[in-house]
Motif scaffolding. Structure first.
Motif, PDB file in Angstrom:
ATOM      1  N   ASN A   1      14.462  47.064 -15.883  1.00 32.78           N
ATOM      2  CA  ASN A   1      13.250  47.799 -15.496  1.00 32.78           C
ATOM      3  C   ASN A   1      13.201  47.915 -13.977  1.00 32.78           C
ATOM      4  O   ASN A   1      13.393  46.931 -13.280  1.00 32.78           O
ATOM      5  CB  ASN A   1      11.993  47.060 -15.968  1.00 32.78           C
ATOM      6  CG  ASN A   1      11.772  47.211 -17.440  1.00 32.78           C
ATOM      7  OD1 ASN A   1      11.906  48.286 -17.989  1.00 32.78           O
ATOM      8  ND2 ASN A   1      11.449  46.106 -18.092  1.00 32.78           N
TER       9      ASN A   1
ATOM     10  N   GLU B   1      10.437  52.213 -14.972  1.00 35.52           N
ATOM     11  CA  GLU B   1      11.459  53.059 -15.587  1.00 35.52           C
ATOM     12  C   GLU B   1      12.669  52.211 -15.934  1.00 35.52           C
ATOM     13  O   GLU B   1      12.967  51.225 -15.265  1.00 35.52           O
ATOM     14  CB  GLU B   1      11.884  54.176 -14.633  1.00 35.52           C
ATOM     15  CG  GLU B   1      10.786  55.155 -14.326  1.00 35.52           C
ATOM     16  CD  GLU B   1      11.251  56.298 -13.447  1.00 35.52           C
ATOM     17  OE1 GLU B   1      12.442  56.350 -13.080  1.00 35.52           O
ATOM     18  OE2 GLU B   1      10.412  57.150 -13.127  1.00 35.52           O
ATOM     19  N   LYS B   2      13.353  52.606 -16.981  1.00 32.87           N
ATOM     20  CA  LYS B   2      14.562  51.905 -17.398  1.00 32.87           C
ATOM     21  C   LYS B   2      15.766  52.537 -16.704  1.00 32.87           C
ATOM     22  O   LYS B   2      15.899  53.749 -16.652  1.00 32.87           O
ATOM     23  CB  LYS B   2      14.761  52.022 -18.907  1.00 32.87           C
ATOM     24  CG  LYS B   2      13.650  51.429 -19.725  1.00 32.87           C
ATOM     25  CD  LYS B   2      13.959  50.027 -20.128  1.00 32.87           C
ATOM     26  CE  LYS B   2      12.986  49.483 -21.132  1.00 32.87           C
ATOM     27  NZ  LYS B   2      11.804  48.917 -20.583  1.00 32.87           N
TER      28      LYS B   2
ATOM     29  N   SER C   1      11.935  55.880 -20.933  1.00 32.92           N
ATOM     30  CA  SER C   1      11.828  54.424 -21.054  1.00 32.92           C
ATOM     31  C   SER C   1      10.981  54.031 -22.257  1.00 32.92           C
ATOM     32  O   SER C   1      11.293  53.083 -22.976  1.00 32.92           O
ATOM     33  CB  SER C   1      11.225  53.835 -19.772  1.00 32.92           C
ATOM     34  OG  SER C   1      12.087  54.066 -18.681  1.00 32.92           O
TER      35      SER C   1
ATOM     36  N   TRP D   1      13.107  54.595 -25.254  1.00 33.44           N
ATOM     37  CA  TRP D   1      14.118  53.538 -25.366  1.00 33.44           C
ATOM     38  C   TRP D   1      13.528  52.270 -25.983  1.00 33.44           C
ATOM     39  O   TRP D   1      14.137  51.645 -26.843  1.00 33.44           O
ATOM     40  CB  TRP D   1      14.730  53.250 -24.000  1.00 33.44           C
ATOM     41  CG  TRP D   1      15.911  52.345 -24.095  1.00 33.44           C
ATOM     42  CD1 TRP D   1      15.948  51.026 -23.774  1.00 33.44           C
ATOM     43  CD2 TRP D   1      17.213  52.681 -24.576  1.00 33.44           C
ATOM     44  NE1 TRP D   1      17.204  50.515 -24.016  1.00 33.44           N
ATOM     45  CE2 TRP D   1      18.001  51.513 -24.515  1.00 33.44           C
ATOM     46  CE3 TRP D   1      17.794  53.851 -25.056  1.00 33.44           C
ATOM     47  CZ2 TRP D   1      19.335  51.481 -24.907  1.00 33.44           C
ATOM     48  CZ3 TRP D   1      19.126  53.823 -25.450  1.00 33.44           C
ATOM     49  CH2 TRP D   1      19.877  52.653 -25.375  1.00 33.44           C
ATOM     50  N   ASP D   2      12.326  51.906 -25.547  1.00 34.84           N
ATOM     51  CA  ASP D   2      11.669  50.729 -26.111  1.00 34.84           C
ATOM     52  C   ASP D   2      11.376  50.907 -27.600  1.00 34.84           C
ATOM     53  O   ASP D   2      11.482  49.959 -28.381  1.00 34.84           O
ATOM     54  CB  ASP D   2      10.371  50.423 -25.370  1.00 34.84           C
ATOM     55  CG  ASP D   2      10.605  49.833 -23.986  1.00 34.84           C
ATOM     56  OD1 ASP D   2      11.715  49.304 -23.723  1.00 34.84           O
ATOM     57  OD2 ASP D   2       9.682  49.901 -23.154  1.00 34.84           O
TER      58      ASP D   2
END
Length: 99
Positions: free
Chosen positions: A23, A27-28, A46, A49-50
């Motif tokens: 993180n 944002e990833k 992000s 993605w989670d």
């Protein structure tokens, strides 16, 4: 890596293994161990993605995103499928067999 399977609203997807994710300011960012590339997923990416840590249908993913963001269903569906197609082409997600 060339993936030819088409992503549709009915697909069940999950993250692929082999990605180092961190993180950074909400944002990833990640690196694929398989291809050595770096990716910045952005804020909505992000969130996606989670949500795909465990198998989830794209339809459920869109419903969840619509509850988090002010977006019309058609636009959300279009943007999510486009984003997922790019992730799939890079080998970052998998389509899960429902059987």
């Amino acid at each position: 890596m060339i993936n030819t399977q088409k992503i549709s609203i009915d697909c069940l997807i999950i993250q692929s293994e082999g990605n180092i994710v961190s993180n950074m300011d909400g944002e990833k960012v990640m690196m694929s161990i398989h291809n050595g590339k770096y990716y910045n997923l952005g804020t909505p990416g992000s969130t996606i993605w989670d949500l795909i840590k465990t198998p989830i249908s794209i339809n459920q993913l869109i419903t969840t995103l619509m509850s988090k963001y002010d977006v019309e269903k058609n636009e959300c569906e279009k943007q999510v499928i486009s984003f997922l197609e790019r992730l799939y082409e890079e080998g970052l997600i998998r389509i899960v067999d429902r059987s």
